[in-house]
Write an enzyme that holds these catalytic residues in place. Structure first.
Site, mmCIF file in Angstrom:
data_model
loop_
_atom_site.group_PDB
_atom_site.id
_atom_site.type_symbol
_atom_site.label_atom_id
_atom_site.label_comp_id
_atom_site.label_asym_id
_atom_site.label_seq_id
_atom_site.Cartn_x
_atom_site.Cartn_y
_atom_site.Cartn_z
ATOM 1 N N PRO A 26 -27.585 50.316 80.684
ATOM 2 C CA PRO A 26 -28.558 50.332 79.781
ATOM 3 C C PRO A 26 -29.591 51.275 79.974
ATOM 4 C CG PRO A 26 -28.273 48.072 80.431
ATOM 5 C CD PRO A 26 -27.567 48.850 81.403
ATOM 6 N N VAL A 27 -29.923 51.657 81.375
ATOM 7 C CA VAL A 27 -30.826 52.727 81.706
ATOM 8 C C VAL A 27 -30.357 53.956 81.230
ATOM 9 C CG1 VAL A 27 -31.930 53.805 83.782
ATOM 10 C CG2 VAL A 27 -31.869 51.180 83.713
ATOM 11 N N HIS A 117 -16.224 62.184 97.115
ATOM 12 C CA HIS A 117 -17.447 63.310 98.202
ATOM 13 C C HIS A 117 -16.365 63.992 99.061
ATOM 14 C CE1 HIS A 117 -20.846 64.614 99.735
ATOM 15 N NE2 HIS A 117 -21.549 63.518 99.680
ATOM 16 N N GLY A 118 -16.057 65.287 98.825
ATOM 17 C CA GLY A 118 -15.234 65.861 99.676
ATOM 18 C C GLY A 118 -16.236 66.902 100.150
ATOM 19 N N ALA A 119 -17.434 66.988 100.313
ATOM 20 C CA ALA A 119 -18.292 67.773 100.614
ATOM 21 C C ALA A 119 -19.057 67.171 102.069
ATOM 22 C CB ALA A 119 -19.286 68.044 99.472
ATOM 23 N N TYR A 122 -18.364 64.993 105.352
ATOM 24 C CA TYR A 122 -17.704 63.693 105.285
ATOM 25 C C TYR A 122 -16.095 64.006 105.425
ATOM 26 C CZ TYR A 122 -21.889 61.524 103.425
ATOM 27 O OH TYR A 122 -22.985 61.034 103.156
ATOM 28 N N ARG A 169 -16.621 66.321 94.391
ATOM 29 C CA ARG A 169 -17.741 67.107 94.907
ATOM 30 C C ARG A 169 -17.376 68.128 96.041
ATOM 31 N NH1 ARG A 169 -23.803 65.648 97.646
ATOM 32 N NH2 ARG A 169 -24.874 66.955 96.182
ATOM 33 N N ARG A 209 -27.016 78.187 99.310
ATOM 34 C CA ARG A 209 -28.149 78.177 99.947
ATOM 35 C C ARG A 209 -29.110 77.076 99.291
ATOM 36 N NH1 ARG A 209 -33.122 80.950 98.880
ATOM 37 N NH2 ARG A 209 -32.100 82.052 97.079
ATOM 38 N N GLY A 244 -31.398 72.386 95.009
ATOM 39 C CA GLY A 244 -32.587 72.687 94.773
ATOM 40 C C GLY A 244 -33.104 73.096 93.413
#
Length: 317
Positions: A26-27, A117-119, A122, A169, A209, A244
């Protein structure tokens, strides 16, 4: 296995995960998210270099048995890492199946999708990048072999839940946990080719970067657009960038066609109503880096105020 203490798992705790999905969905709708989508990020659940987080204190597993170089944390603490255990070739199919099962559990719990999550150093990253992977079997050596584990995980998860529910990712330029590659562009394009063949929904890629976030030290992040453009052109699905960004830079990235979506991490952590703040061009809460990755269920996670709460407080003064 876990990569940090008190980390959420989705191997058997389906009732708790279902409650989380019921709470969060719901959020997303209230804040007019792109869709009522709650993505379960499939963190590499077996990549930790901290043996105390592992069952019975056993060594964490990896593509290698090389120990990670000690690192200095943001608070000046020197982190020593336990030596990992190199996975045997015959063990790898079971690890692939762990990802598949976790993805299925996420969908059964009510989530709309899964991000692999392939970044960021990990387990999948440890197999793909040549600074870490020193194997001599079918999972090491040339780029095809180093990408084999990633290919098997992505294929297995896509086959289980559908590629239309799946994102991946990647951080080809990053150097986390000693994970970097001598040819990051070729590496990323190799994985993107696989994702295209499977029809993966989106690619979530981290800028080369990592910029200082606006508000951390008063500086404004400056992101040199372009380094991810070849991947954006190569990927046939939705392309998401991260690293960033503030509101203006995010708007520019989308307006210029550099990305379809922009992901926010630290800003979202400190601003639970970030989309609404962006919409109103309102001020942002400053995040407190010292509370990142803590086990406290409130401080640094659920204690940042909503914009309307702040306005109400000011009105009563």
């Amino acid at each position: 296995m876990k990569s940090s203490p008190n980390q959420l798992s989705i191997f058997s705790y389906l009732l708790g995960i279902c409650s989380l999905d019921t709470l969060l969905s719901p959020v997303g709708r209230k804040m007019d998210a792109i869709s009522p989508l709650v993505i379960l990020r499939m963190d590499n659940h077996i990549s930790s270099f901290f043996s105390e987080f592992q069952p019975n204190g056993q060594a964490p597993i990896s593509s290698t048995d090389k120990q990670v170089t000690p690192q200095v944390s943001h608070d000046g603490q020197v982190l020593e890492f336990a030596p990992p255990r190199r996975l045997k070739t015959e063990e790898i199919p079971n690890i692939v199946d762990d990802f598949r099962i976790a993805a299925r559990n996420a969908i059964e719990a009510g989530f709309d999708g899964v991000e692999i999550h392939g970044a960021n150093g990990y387990l999948i990253d440890q197999f793909m990048k040549d600074s870490v992977n020193d194997r001599t079997d079918a999972y090491g050596g040339g780029i095809e072999n180093r990408c084999r584990f990633a290919a098997e995980v992505i294929t297995a998860v896509a086959g289980e839940i559908g590629a239309h529910r799946l994102g991946v990712r990647l951080s080809p330029f990053a150097d986390y946990m000693d994970c970097h590659d001598s040819d990051p562009e070729v590496l990323a394009l190799r994985v993107i080719g696989l994702m295209n063949n499977l029809g993966v929904l989106y690619c979530h890629m981290i800028e080369p970067r990592m910029c200082v976030g606006a508000g951390e030290d008063g500086s404004k992040p400056v992101i040199a657009h372009g380094r991810l453009l070849p991947f954006r052109k190569a990927f046939r699905g939705t392309f998401m960038v991260n690293g960033g960004y503030d509101r203006d830079e995010g708007d520019k990235a989308v307006a210029d066609g550099y990305a379809d979506l922009v992901a926010y991490g630290r800003l979202f952590l400190a601003n639970p109503d970030l989309p609404e703040r962006f919409r109103r061009k309102a001020g942002l809460n400053k995040y407190d880096r010292s509370t990142f990755y803590t086990s406290d269920p409130v401080v640094g996670y659920t204690d940042y105020p909503f914009l309307d709460d702040q306005n109400s407080e000011l009105a009563t003064r």
